[in-house]
Design an enzyme around this catalytic site. Structure first.
Site, PDB file in Angstrom:
ATOM      1  N   ASP A  54       0.843  -1.201   0.000  1.00  0.00           N
ATOM      2  CA  ASP A  54       0.000   0.000   0.000  1.00  0.00           C
ATOM      3  C   ASP A  54       0.881   1.255   0.000  1.00  0.00           C
ATOM      4  O   ASP A  54       0.612   2.231  -0.705  1.00  0.00           O
ATOM      5  CB  ASP A  54      -0.913  -0.010   1.225  1.00  0.00           C
ATOM      6  CG  ASP A  54      -1.623  -1.353   1.378  1.00  0.00           C
ATOM      7  OD1 ASP A  54      -2.414  -1.695   0.505  1.00  0.00           O
ATOM      8  OD2 ASP A  54      -1.324  -2.076   2.352  1.00  0.00           O
TER       9      ASP A  54
ATOM     10  N   HIS B 279      -4.612  -3.271   6.584  1.00  0.00           N
ATOM     11  CA  HIS B 279      -4.408  -3.560   5.162  1.00  0.00           C
ATOM     12  C   HIS B 279      -5.759  -4.014   4.606  1.00  0.00           C
ATOM     13  O   HIS B 279      -6.037  -5.207   4.476  1.00  0.00           O
ATOM     14  CB  HIS B 279      -3.346  -4.638   4.951  1.00  0.00           C
ATOM     15  CG  HIS B 279      -3.338  -5.147   3.536  1.00  0.00           C
ATOM     16  ND1 HIS B 279      -2.905  -4.383   2.490  1.00  0.00           N
ATOM     17  CD2 HIS B 279      -3.748  -6.313   2.999  1.00  0.00           C
ATOM     18  CE1 HIS B 279      -3.068  -5.062   1.366  1.00  0.00           C
ATOM     19  NE2 HIS B 279      -3.571  -6.245   1.651  1.00  0.00           N
TER      20      HIS B 279
HETATM   21  P1  NAX Z   1      -2.415 -18.218  -3.663  1.00  0.00           P
HETATM   22  O1  NAX Z   1      -3.770 -18.746  -3.365  1.00  0.00           O
HETATM   23  O2  NAX Z   1      -1.893 -18.227  -5.049  1.00  0.00           O
HETATM   24  O3  NAX Z   1      -1.355 -18.980  -2.760  1.00  0.00           O
HETATM   25  C1  NAX Z   1      -1.560 -19.230  -1.408  1.00  0.00           C
HETATM   26  C2  NAX Z   1      -0.824 -20.512  -1.084  1.00  0.00           C
HETATM   27  O4  NAX Z   1      -0.914 -20.709   0.322  1.00  0.00           O
HETATM   28  C3  NAX Z   1      -1.445 -21.727  -1.759  1.00  0.00           C
HETATM   29  O5  NAX Z   1      -0.430 -22.389  -2.516  1.00  0.00           O
HETATM   30  C4  NAX Z   1      -1.915 -22.577  -0.577  1.00  0.00           C
HETATM   31  O6  NAX Z   1      -1.772 -23.956  -0.823  1.00  0.00           O
HETATM   32  C5  NAX Z   1      -0.993 -22.090   0.526  1.00  0.00           C
HETATM   33  N1  NAX Z   1      -1.481 -22.388   1.869  1.00  0.00           N
HETATM   34  C6  NAX Z   1      -2.759 -22.388   2.321  1.00  0.00           C
HETATM   35  N2  NAX Z   1      -2.787 -22.779   3.596  1.00  0.00           N
HETATM   36  C7  NAX Z   1      -1.529 -22.980   3.972  1.00  0.00           C
HETATM   37  C8  NAX Z   1      -0.926 -23.431   5.172  1.00  0.00           C
HETATM   38  N3  NAX Z   1      -1.661 -23.724   6.266  1.00  0.00           N
HETATM   39  N4  NAX Z   1       0.413 -23.550   5.216  1.00  0.00           N
HETATM   40  C9  NAX Z   1       1.151 -23.286   4.137  1.00  0.00           C
HETATM   41  N5  NAX Z   1       0.651 -22.889   2.950  1.00  0.00           N
HETATM   42  C10 NAX Z   1      -0.676 -22.741   2.884  1.00  0.00           C
HETATM   43  O7  NAX Z   1      -2.412 -16.752  -3.035  1.00  0.00           O
HETATM   44  P2  NAX Z   1      -1.383 -15.558  -3.323  1.00  0.00           P
HETATM   45  O8  NAX Z   1      -1.858 -14.769  -4.462  1.00  0.00           O
HETATM   46  O9  NAX Z   1       0.009 -16.081  -3.342  1.00  0.00           O
HETATM   47  O10 NAX Z   1      -1.639 -14.668  -2.020  1.00  0.00           O
HETATM   48  C11 NAX Z   1      -1.275 -15.132  -0.744  1.00  0.00           C
HETATM   49  C12 NAX Z   1      -1.892 -14.259   0.319  1.00  0.00           C
HETATM   50  O11 NAX Z   1      -1.414 -12.935   0.217  1.00  0.00           O
HETATM   51  C13 NAX Z   1      -3.423 -14.159   0.231  1.00  0.00           C
HETATM   52  O12 NAX Z   1      -3.961 -14.263   1.540  1.00  0.00           O
HETATM   53  C14 NAX Z   1      -3.636 -12.769  -0.317  1.00  0.00           C
HETATM   54  O13 NAX Z   1      -4.904 -12.249   0.051  1.00  0.00           O
HETATM   55  C15 NAX Z   1      -2.509 -12.033   0.345  1.00  0.00           C
HETATM   56  N6  NAX Z   1      -2.127 -10.744  -0.208  1.00  0.00           N
HETATM   57  C16 NAX Z   1      -1.679  -9.809   0.649  1.00  0.00           C
HETATM   58  C17 NAX Z   1      -1.245  -8.577   0.237  1.00  0.00           C
HETATM   59  C18 NAX Z   1      -0.739  -7.579   1.203  1.00  0.00           C
HETATM   60  O14 NAX Z   1      -0.357  -6.479   0.760  1.00  0.00           O
HETATM   61  N7  NAX Z   1      -0.685  -7.824   2.512  1.00  0.00           N
HETATM   62  C19 NAX Z   1      -1.316  -8.199  -1.199  1.00  0.00           C
HETATM   63  C20 NAX Z   1      -1.370  -9.378  -2.107  1.00  0.00           C
HETATM   64  C21 NAX Z   1      -2.239 -10.499  -1.638  1.00  0.00           C
HETATM   65  O15 NAX Z   1      -3.570 -10.174  -1.903  1.00  0.00           O
END
Ligand code: NAX
Length: 324
Positions: free
Chosen positions: A155, A183
């Site tokens: 952000d 966020h």
């Molecule tokens: P993806 O859904 O592509 O990847 C998430 C991964 O986490 C998946 O491979 C899943 O298998 C894995 N996972 C789920 N549970 C788990 C666990 N208990 N232990 C280990 N791995 C686990 O999501 P992606 O686009 O990579 O985003 C990841 C996270 O970042 C999401 O929650 C998303 O909302 C968040 N974001 C945060 C941002 C920020 O600025 N704070 C911005 C970008 C993003 O939206």
């Protein structure tokens, strides 16, 4: 340095791991070992990513370990980047989302508490990032609370970029940007304390309507705009911000600037104590300090209060669920 990344087979992971391995975090001369955590069904995909990491022959990559057991993966880690989280699925209510993530972040908090290195730093990117960080922190009583942070650097970077574009200045001329609060869409990107080329940014912009009706909503809703355009959420920019945040935390922020980080509130700026809320901070050698003494006018006050009220609601919800 041992760096753990959770959700390593996800979108953000696909960008983050290669940046980490190529030296974006500590520079090319300080080798890192990657510890990659995924859920069982994603381990095969993660093996493919590791094959690609191998194929880059990164000189600074000292080793890679993968697995689905946080106690094994977090063993001895110095930095944990908690990216993996449960996204909101169809029909899922907010409470369901908090509960599903609560299960992940209680387990990971406990595992970090028992096996991470003494100098552990934990950055949470996975959403809802602030509250996930609060859950992990609350489940890791032996780790000092200031070792936890949630990512608002994306952000912050978005706000810098929007302001640079508006004023025609290079991004390097924009300093003292602040993201306050959660966020989420309630976050408050603050130009009133920012500077462009050494001058107050609000004065340089001289357009209150742009600040209120364009800048703030554009930054706060940028994630949704990217989903709309790209068909999936920000990934490379989120990975880049995750690295910016961790690098500055470990190596220090620039002497003439500050950064935004969501950290545990000590009551500064009347943000309720104990919430993980975004503040302007300076960092040095793995420590952060909230910048003090900024004047908060009524325009900013209302917005900071709205975002921290949302954080308090999230905290109350996870408290009711027994997660903290
Ligand atoms: P993806 O859904 O592509 O990847 C998430 C991964 O986490 C998946 O491979 C899943 O298998 C894995 N996972 C789920 N549970 C788990 C666990 N208990 N232990 C280990 N791995 C686990 O999501 P992606 O686009 O990579 O985003 C990841 C996270 O970042 C999401 O929650 C998303 O909302 C968040 N974001 C945060 C941002 C920020 O600025 N704070 C911005 C970008 C993003 O939206």
């Amino acid at each position: 340095m041992k760096v753990a990344v959770t959700g390593a087979a996800g979108q953000i992971g696909y960008s983050l791991l290669f940046r980490l391995a190529s030296g974006s975090l500590l520079g090319p001369d300080r080798p890192i070992e990657l510890r990659l955590l995924e859920i069982e069904p994603a381990l095969k995909a993660l093996e493919g990513v590791v094959m690609e990491l191998d194929d880059c022959a990164f000189p600074g990559l000292a080793g890679v370990e993968i697995g689905s057991d946080p106690e094994k993966i977090f063993d001895g880690v110095n930095l944990a980047l908690l990216v993996g989280a449960r996204p909101r699925g169809p029909g899922m209510e907010r409470g369901d989302l908090l509960e599903a993530n609560g299960a992940i972040f209680t387990a990971q908090g406990k595992a970090l508490n028992s096996v991470a290195a003494d100098d552990i730093r934990i950055g949470v990117t996975g959403n809802p990032a602030n509250t996930n960080a609060l859950i992990a922190m609350s489940n890791a009583p032996d780790i000092p609370q200031e070792r936890f942070s949630a990512l608002t650097r994306l952000d912050h970077n978005r706000a810098i970029s929007q302001l640079a574009r508006k004023t025609g200045a290079p991004v390097t001329d924009v300093k003292h940007m602040t993201i306050w609060g959660n966020h989420s869409a309630t976050q408050y990107p603050d130009v009133f304390h920012a500077e462009v080329g050494g001058r107050n940014a609000a004065e340089v912009v001289d357009d209150q309507s742009w600040i209120e009706n364009d800048f703030i909503p554009t930054v706060a809703k940028r994630g949704a705009a990217i989903i709309e355009a790209r068909g999936s959420s920000s990934a490379a920019s989120a990975a880049s911000a995750t690295i910016d945040a961790a690098r500055d935390w470990l190596l220090g922020s620039a002497t003439d600037d500050w950064v935004s980080m969501a950290v545990v509130s000590d009551g500064s700026y009347d943000v309720p104590e104990g919430l993980i809320s975004s503040f302007p901070v300076t960092t040095s050698a793995g420590d952060w300090t909230i910048v003090q003494g900024l004047d908060i006018d009524d325009f900013s006050r209302v917005r900071i209060d709205a975002s921290t009220a949302e954080l308090a609601e999230e905290r109350d919800a996870v408290r009711e669920l027994g997660l903290i």
